[in-house]
Design a protein around this motif. Structure first.
Motif, PDB file in Angstrom:
ATOM      1  N   ILE A 299       0.832  -1.211   0.000  1.00 20.63           N
ATOM      2  CA  ILE A 299       0.000   0.000   0.000  1.00 20.63           C
ATOM      3  C   ILE A 299       0.861   1.252   0.000  1.00 20.63           C
ATOM      4  O   ILE A 299       0.497   2.275  -0.567  1.00 20.63           O
ATOM      5  CB  ILE A 299      -0.974   0.003   1.221  1.00 20.63           C
ATOM      6  N   PHE A 300       2.074   1.164   0.603  1.00 16.59           N
ATOM      7  CA  PHE A 300       2.942   2.337   0.680  1.00 16.59           C
ATOM      8  C   PHE A 300       3.529   2.740  -0.683  1.00 16.59           C
ATOM      9  O   PHE A 300       4.107   3.801  -0.832  1.00 16.59           O
ATOM     10  CB  PHE A 300       4.059   2.120   1.708  1.00 16.59           C
ATOM     11  N   GLU A 301       3.394   1.853  -1.670  1.00 13.46           N
ATOM     12  CA  GLU A 301       3.830   2.232  -3.021  1.00 13.46           C
ATOM     13  C   GLU A 301       2.722   2.935  -3.775  1.00 13.46           C
ATOM     14  O   GLU A 301       2.908   3.456  -4.865  1.00 13.46           O
ATOM     15  CB  GLU A 301       4.256   0.979  -3.798  1.00 13.46           C
ATOM     16  N   ASN A 302       1.534   2.909  -3.179  1.00 12.04           N
ATOM     17  CA  ASN A 302       0.384   3.475  -3.865  1.00 12.04           C
ATOM     18  C   ASN A 302      -0.325   4.534  -3.033  1.00 12.04           C
ATOM     19  O   ASN A 302      -1.543   4.643  -3.069  1.00 12.04           O
ATOM     20  CB  ASN A 302      -0.596   2.352  -4.232  1.00 12.04           C
ATOM     21  N   CYS A 303       0.453   5.274  -2.240  1.00  9.81           N
ATOM     22  CA  CYS A 303      -0.166   6.349  -1.475  1.00  9.81           C
ATOM     23  C   CYS A 303       0.768   7.553  -1.449  1.00  9.81           C
ATOM     24  O   CYS A 303       1.935   7.457  -1.839  1.00  9.81           O
ATOM     25  CB  CYS A 303      -0.504   5.887  -0.065  1.00  9.81           C
ATOM     26  N   ASP A 304       0.239   8.685  -1.021  1.00 12.89           N
ATOM     27  CA  ASP A 304       1.051   9.905  -1.000  1.00 12.89           C
ATOM     28  C   ASP A 304       1.752  10.081   0.342  1.00 12.89           C
ATOM     29  O   ASP A 304       2.906  10.453   0.393  1.00 12.89           O
ATOM     30  CB  ASP A 304       0.151  11.104  -1.307  1.00 12.89           C
ATOM     31  N   TYR A 305       1.013   9.850   1.426  1.00 12.11           N
ATOM     32  CA  TYR A 305       1.607   9.949   2.752  1.00 12.11           C
ATOM     33  C   TYR A 305       1.562   8.587   3.428  1.00 12.11           C
ATOM     34  O   TYR A 305       0.488   7.987   3.564  1.00 12.11           O
ATOM     35  CB  TYR A 305       0.882  11.016   3.587  1.00 12.11           C
ATOM     36  N   CYS A 306       2.752   8.125   3.832  1.00 13.48           N
ATOM     37  CA  CYS A 306       2.866   6.797   4.423  1.00 13.48           C
ATOM     38  C   CYS A 306       3.124   6.946   5.915  1.00 13.48           C
ATOM     39  O   CYS A 306       4.021   7.706   6.311  1.00 13.48           O
ATOM     40  CB  CYS A 306       4.035   6.032   3.818  1.00 13.48           C
TER      41      CYS A 306
ATOM     42  N   GLU B 232      -6.159  -6.372 -27.509  1.00  9.74           N
ATOM     43  CA  GLU B 232      -4.931  -5.871 -26.901  1.00  9.74           C
ATOM     44  C   GLU B 232      -5.000  -6.055 -25.394  1.00  9.74           C
ATOM     45  O   GLU B 232      -6.074  -5.961 -24.799  1.00  9.74           O
ATOM     46  CB  GLU B 232      -4.780  -4.373 -27.225  1.00  9.74           C
ATOM     47  N   LEU B 233      -3.822  -6.311 -24.803  1.00 12.70           N
ATOM     48  CA  LEU B 233      -3.737  -6.337 -23.345  1.00 12.70           C
ATOM     49  C   LEU B 233      -2.747  -5.266 -22.922  1.00 12.70           C
ATOM     50  O   LEU B 233      -1.744  -5.043 -23.568  1.00 12.70           O
ATOM     51  CB  LEU B 233      -3.226  -7.694 -22.855  1.00 12.70           C
ATOM     52  N   ARG B 234      -3.059  -4.588 -21.855  1.00  7.44           N
ATOM     53  CA  ARG B 234      -2.063  -3.646 -21.313  1.00  7.44           C
ATOM     54  C   ARG B 234      -2.161  -3.663 -19.798  1.00  7.44           C
ATOM     55  O   ARG B 234      -3.165  -4.097 -19.224  1.00  7.44           O
ATOM     56  CB  ARG B 234      -2.272  -2.245 -21.874  1.00  7.44           C
ATOM     57  N   GLU B 235      -1.079  -3.195 -19.196  1.00  4.64           N
ATOM     58  CA  GLU B 235      -1.048  -3.154 -17.748  1.00  4.64           C
ATOM     59  C   GLU B 235      -1.617  -1.819 -17.303  1.00  4.64           C
ATOM     60  O   GLU B 235      -1.319  -0.776 -17.886  1.00  4.64           O
ATOM     61  CB  GLU B 235       0.400  -3.298 -17.282  1.00  4.64           C
ATOM     62  N   LEU B 236      -2.450  -1.864 -16.302  1.00  5.57           N
ATOM     63  CA  LEU B 236      -2.997  -0.623 -15.770  1.00  5.57           C
ATOM     64  C   LEU B 236      -2.101  -0.199 -14.623  1.00  5.57           C
ATOM     65  O   LEU B 236      -2.150  -0.765 -13.542  1.00  5.57           O
ATOM     66  CB  LEU B 236      -4.424  -0.858 -15.269  1.00  5.57           C
ATOM     67  N   ARG B 237      -1.247   0.759 -14.899  1.00 13.93           N
ATOM     68  CA  ARG B 237      -0.321   1.192 -13.856  1.00 13.93           C
ATOM     69  C   ARG B 237      -0.989   2.274 -13.025  1.00 13.93           C
ATOM     70  O   ARG B 237      -1.416   3.285 -13.555  1.00 13.93           O
ATOM     71  CB  ARG B 237       0.960   1.749 -14.480  1.00 13.93           C
ATOM     72  N   PRO B 238      -1.000   2.031 -11.695  1.00 16.59           N
ATOM     73  CA  PRO B 238      -1.539   3.080 -10.849  1.00 16.59           C
ATOM     74  C   PRO B 238      -0.656   4.320 -10.999  1.00 16.59           C
ATOM     75  O   PRO B 238       0.537   4.200 -11.267  1.00 16.59           O
ATOM     76  CB  PRO B 238      -1.416   2.511  -9.435  1.00 16.59           C
ATOM     77  N   ARG B 239      -1.251   5.493 -10.843  1.00 19.02           N
ATOM     78  CA  ARG B 239      -0.463   6.707 -11.042  1.00 19.02           C
ATOM     79  C   ARG B 239       0.642   6.827  -9.991  1.00 19.02           C
ATOM     80  O   ARG B 239       0.553   6.266  -8.911  1.00 19.02           O
ATOM     81  CB  ARG B 239      -1.388   7.917 -11.033  1.00 19.02           C
ATOM     82  N   GLU B 240       1.679   7.555 -10.329  1.00 20.95           N
ATOM     83  CA  GLU B 240       2.785   7.756  -9.398  1.00 20.95           C
ATOM     84  C   GLU B 240       2.315   8.563  -8.201  1.00 20.95           C
ATOM     85  O   GLU B 240       1.654   9.583  -8.352  1.00 20.95           O
ATOM     86  CB  GLU B 240       3.943   8.499 -10.100  1.00 20.95           C
ATOM     87  N   ARG B 241       2.655   8.097  -7.037  1.00 19.58           N
ATOM     88  CA  ARG B 241       2.259   8.789  -5.805  1.00 19.58           C
ATOM     89  C   ARG B 241       3.480   9.389  -5.127  1.00 19.58           C
ATOM     90  O   ARG B 241       4.616   8.977  -5.403  1.00 19.58           O
ATOM     91  CB  ARG B 241       1.586   7.781  -4.870  1.00 19.58           C
ATOM     92  N   LEU B 242       3.276  10.317  -4.208  1.00 22.63           N
ATOM     93  CA  LEU B 242       4.385  10.961  -3.491  1.00 22.63           C
ATOM     94  C   LEU B 242       5.206   9.961  -2.675  1.00 22.63           C
ATOM     95  O   LEU B 242       6.417  10.061  -2.591  1.00 22.63           O
ATOM     96  CB  LEU B 242       3.856  12.026  -2.520  1.00 22.63           C
ATOM     97  N   ARG B 243       4.528   9.034  -2.056  1.00 19.78           N
ATOM     98  CA  ARG B 243       5.158   7.994  -1.223  1.00 19.78           C
ATOM     99  C   ARG B 243       6.093   8.604  -0.176  1.00 19.78           C
ATOM    100  O   ARG B 243       7.212   8.157   0.002  1.00 19.78           O
ATOM    101  CB  ARG B 243       5.905   6.995  -2.108  1.00 19.78           C
ATOM    102  N   GLN B 244       5.593   9.586   0.513  1.00 23.07           N
ATOM    103  CA  GLN B 244       6.392  10.291   1.510  1.00 23.07           C
ATOM    104  C   GLN B 244       6.067   9.761   2.907  1.00 23.07           C
ATOM    105  O   GLN B 244       4.896   9.748   3.297  1.00 23.07           O
ATOM    106  CB  GLN B 244       6.070  11.773   1.410  1.00 23.07           C
ATOM    107  N   PHE B 245       7.090   9.311   3.618  1.00 28.12           N
ATOM    108  CA  PHE B 245       6.851   8.780   4.963  1.00 28.12           C
ATOM    109  C   PHE B 245       6.786   9.915   5.975  1.00 28.12           C
ATOM    110  O   PHE B 245       7.611  10.832   5.945  1.00 28.12           O
ATOM    111  CB  PHE B 245       7.954   7.785   5.350  1.00 28.12           C
ATOM    112  N   ILE B 246       5.793   9.879   6.845  1.00 26.36           N
ATOM    113  CA  ILE B 246       5.651  10.878   7.900  1.00 26.36           C
ATOM    114  C   ILE B 246       6.044  10.186   9.205  1.00 26.36           C
ATOM    115  O   ILE B 246       5.444   9.167   9.567  1.00 26.36           O
ATOM    116  CB  ILE B 246       4.193  11.372   8.000  1.00 26.36           C
ATOM    117  N   GLU B 247       7.048  10.737   9.875  1.00 21.95           N
ATOM    118  CA  GLU B 247       7.545  10.081  11.091  1.00 21.95           C
ATOM    119  C   GLU B 247       7.205  10.932  12.314  1.00 21.95           C
ATOM    120  O   GLU B 247       6.861  12.101  12.197  1.00 21.95           O
ATOM    121  CB  GLU B 247       9.070   9.905  11.012  1.00 21.95           C
ATOM    122  N   GLY B 248       7.359  10.306  13.491  1.00 26.29           N
ATOM    123  CA  GLY B 248       7.134  11.045  14.735  1.00 26.29           C
ATOM    124  C   GLY B 248       6.196  10.311  15.665  1.00 26.29           C
ATOM    125  O   GLY B 248       5.847   9.152  15.429  1.00 26.29           O
TER     126      GLY B 248
END
Lengths: 326, 264
Positions: A299-306, B232-248
């Motif tokens: 799921i962390f590859e498909n979200c904005d804030y992890c 035709e077959l194609r892969e449905l790629r999910p859009r690119e996400r920020l994938r930013q980890f928030i810590e604390g």
């Protein structure tokens, strides 16, 4: 026999409730009708249909064919198959589009065999080929990560069921001409299925919700804090397939390929691993926040804030910061 | 006393969706590394059939259409308690769409004969069309109830079932014979019985039919008989996400999220 012409759309209702997904399909049919110069026919079955007709006539259909009969108030697989078959034989539309809901999929499966016609199911795109005018659709398979382009190679009408939420329902400046049809009584009466009892509660329309909070298996089915947080931010609540399988909420709340596709501006996902069939259902969301204890969860590859944390700790903190809690 | 006749349960074997790989160059689906399993909803269908048999009698017969290696999965169904099984297997069936699949299954159901019920899963995990069950009913000229969650009662000539609809359920009474498609997850499929599994693997004789046995020709099935074609077959790629980890700490994370998303 006349040629097969025009695009027909089955406008689903049940007990006076219009299925909004059929208006989405109708809007798309209107676009295709303009582009390919095909007449758009809406087909509406029900009883005491005045309000439904008024609502459905403004979404791009040229004609709205209405069959009003007391026994058509509720969806009935047998009666609806017979009546719609009668209408198709009379108007001979080249294309038939339906929303991919339970009842319309039930109907489409019967009609396709009845007419020995092609059927493309649960499509996420519907179009007409510029050259040979065949129906072209995009069908997700294998959990939604692979999409097949499917063309009709035989039979009329060319049928497709369209996933709810695929197109936007837009009011048209065109007002449909209403045609009231009566059908031979035995078509409605010749049925082997009788309704005994029915129980429905109003459903939030998840596919159109601006904010959605999704609970996954990590919640263990405990939705109390999820619901409290959702309330505070004015969000609807959805679940992943394992939770729907557990029977905690009706399957209407399930997000993913076999459920609802979200278009929310903000989606929170608590305790979902991120299986492809689920990720498919959140692909059109604006910003996605995911909370999971496993840093390696897909799921962390498909979200904005992890957020790698216990989801209940985060929920409690969010509720507190937003001024909620008891 | 109500007594059911044959209860035919359709079964399919599907690859686990998350283990399917797509080759973007050849544009083909690679199922070879995916684990195969009995289509999950079909297990719910079989469980429902076995429960009906326990209460109202009848004989539970598994019907499948697929390659010969599916026999090992069908035998698991036998070990769960099914009485008999038929596998329709023929090279000519490759590429069959839902239209052909429902036609072939209906032909096999007619050949098995003497049935009260045909019970299927609501849909398959790989195709997800859900169109085969009503299609079978139309070929057989019998009613179908789709998205069944529960059987309420069986009477002399009818069955009363609960069916899931938008936002709730409805209870309908339908004349037998009928097709029921069973919703995924409505019951807990029983485990295969170990002794019965040993029997199934050593002594049970699976019936295998080709299309000729069903009176069908090669032109009516497979790619030729299908009314849809995949171009035709194609892969449905999910859009690119920020994938930013928030810590604390939870409080710090909560404040950060509220700020970034403008929730307050």
């Amino acid at each position: 026999m006349s040629e097969w012409r025009g695009i027909s759309v089955f406008i689903e209702q049940d007990n006076g409730e219009l299925e909004r997904a059929s208006l989405e399909v109708l809007t798309r049919a209107g676009e295709l009708g303009r582009k390919f110069n095909e007449e758009v026919l809406g087909i509406l079955l029900g009883h005491e249909t005045d309000n439904l007709v008024k609502e459905a006539s403004g979404y791009g259909a040229d004609k709205l064919i209405v069959i009003d009969h007391p026994d058509l108030r509720h969806y009935n697989s047998d009666a609806y198959t017979e009546v719609v078959s009668y209408i198709i034989n009379k108007y001979r539309p080249r294309y038939l589009l339906l929303p991919a809901t339970r009842n319309s999929r039930d109907l489409a499966g019967r009609l396709a065999v009845r007419f020995r016609a092609c059927l493309s199911a649960h499509v996420i795109m519907v179009d007409i080929d510029e050259k040979d005018r065949k129906l072209v659709t995009a069908v997700p398979g294998f959990g939604g990560n692979i999409v097949a382009t499917v063309v009709c190679t035989g039979g009329k009408p060319e049928i497709a069921t369209v996933s709810p939420g695929t197109y936007e329902a837009r009011v048209s400046d065109k007002e449909a001409t209403v045609i009231k049809e009566t059908v031979p009584a035995d078509l409605v009466e010749r049925r082997r299925i009788e309704l005994v009892e029915k129980s429905v509660s109003p459903m939030p329309d998840l596919s159109r919700a601006e904010r959605v909070v999704v609970a996954g298996l990590g919640t263990g089915g405990d939705l109390e804090l999820v619901k409290e947080f959702a309330n505070l931010i004015g969000a609807a609540v959805g679940v992943t397939r394992p939770l729907a399988d557990m029977g905690i909420v009706p399957r209407d709340y399930q997000i993913g390929t076999t459920g609802v596709s979200l278009r929310a501006k903000v989606a929170f996902v608590f305790g979902a691993s991120g299986a492809p069939h689920f990720v498919y259902g959140i692909r059109d969301c604006g910003t996605i926040v995911a909370v999971n204890t496993d840093r390696e969860a897909p799921i962390f590859e498909n979200c904005d804030y992890c957020v790698v944390a216990d989801l209940f700790d985060i929920l409690k903190a969010l509720i507190k910061e937003l001024g909620g809690g008891k | 006393m109500v007594a059911l006749k044959n209860i035919i349960v359709t079964m399919k074997v599907t690859p686990k969706p998350e283990e399917i790989r797509f080759d973007p160059i050849t544009k083909t689906v690679d199922r070879s590394k995916a684990t195969n399993e009995i289509n999950p909803a079909d297990k719910n269908a079989l469980e429902l059939a076995l429960q009906l048999k326990e209460k109202y009698g009848g004989k539970v017969i598994i019907l499948s259409m697929g390659p010969p290696f599916w026999d090992q999965f069908i035998k698991m169904g036998i070990a769960m308690g099914a009485d008999d099984a038929v596998l329709v297997s023929d090279r000519a069936l490759g590429g069959s769409d839902a239209f052909v699949t429902s036609k072939v299954l209906a032909a096999a159901i007619k050949k098995i004969g003497d049935y009260s019920l045909v019970i299927t899963g609501e849909e398959s995990e790989d195709g997800s069309t859900g169109q085969v069950p009503p299609g079978i009913a139309e070929w057989l000229g019998i009613p179908a109830v789709t998205y069944v969650s529960q059987v309420v009662d069986v009477t002399e000539d009818s069955i009363i079932v609960r069916r899931t609809i938008k936002g709730g359920y409805e209870v309908v009474k339908v004349k037998l014979p009928a097709v029921l498609s069973v919703e995924l997850g409505v019951n807990t499929p029983r485990f295969p019985d170990f002794e019965r599994l040993q029997w199934a693997q050593s002594e049970f004789k699976l019936t295998i039919w080709g299309i000729k046995d069903l009176g069908l020709t090669e032109d009516e099935v497979g790619f030729k008989g299908s009314l849809t074609a995949v171009t035709e077959l194609r892969e449905l790629r999910p859009r690119e996400r920020l994938r930013q980890f928030i810590e604390g700490s939870p409080e710090e994370i909560a404040r950060e999220l509220i700020k970034r998303l403008g929730l307050k």
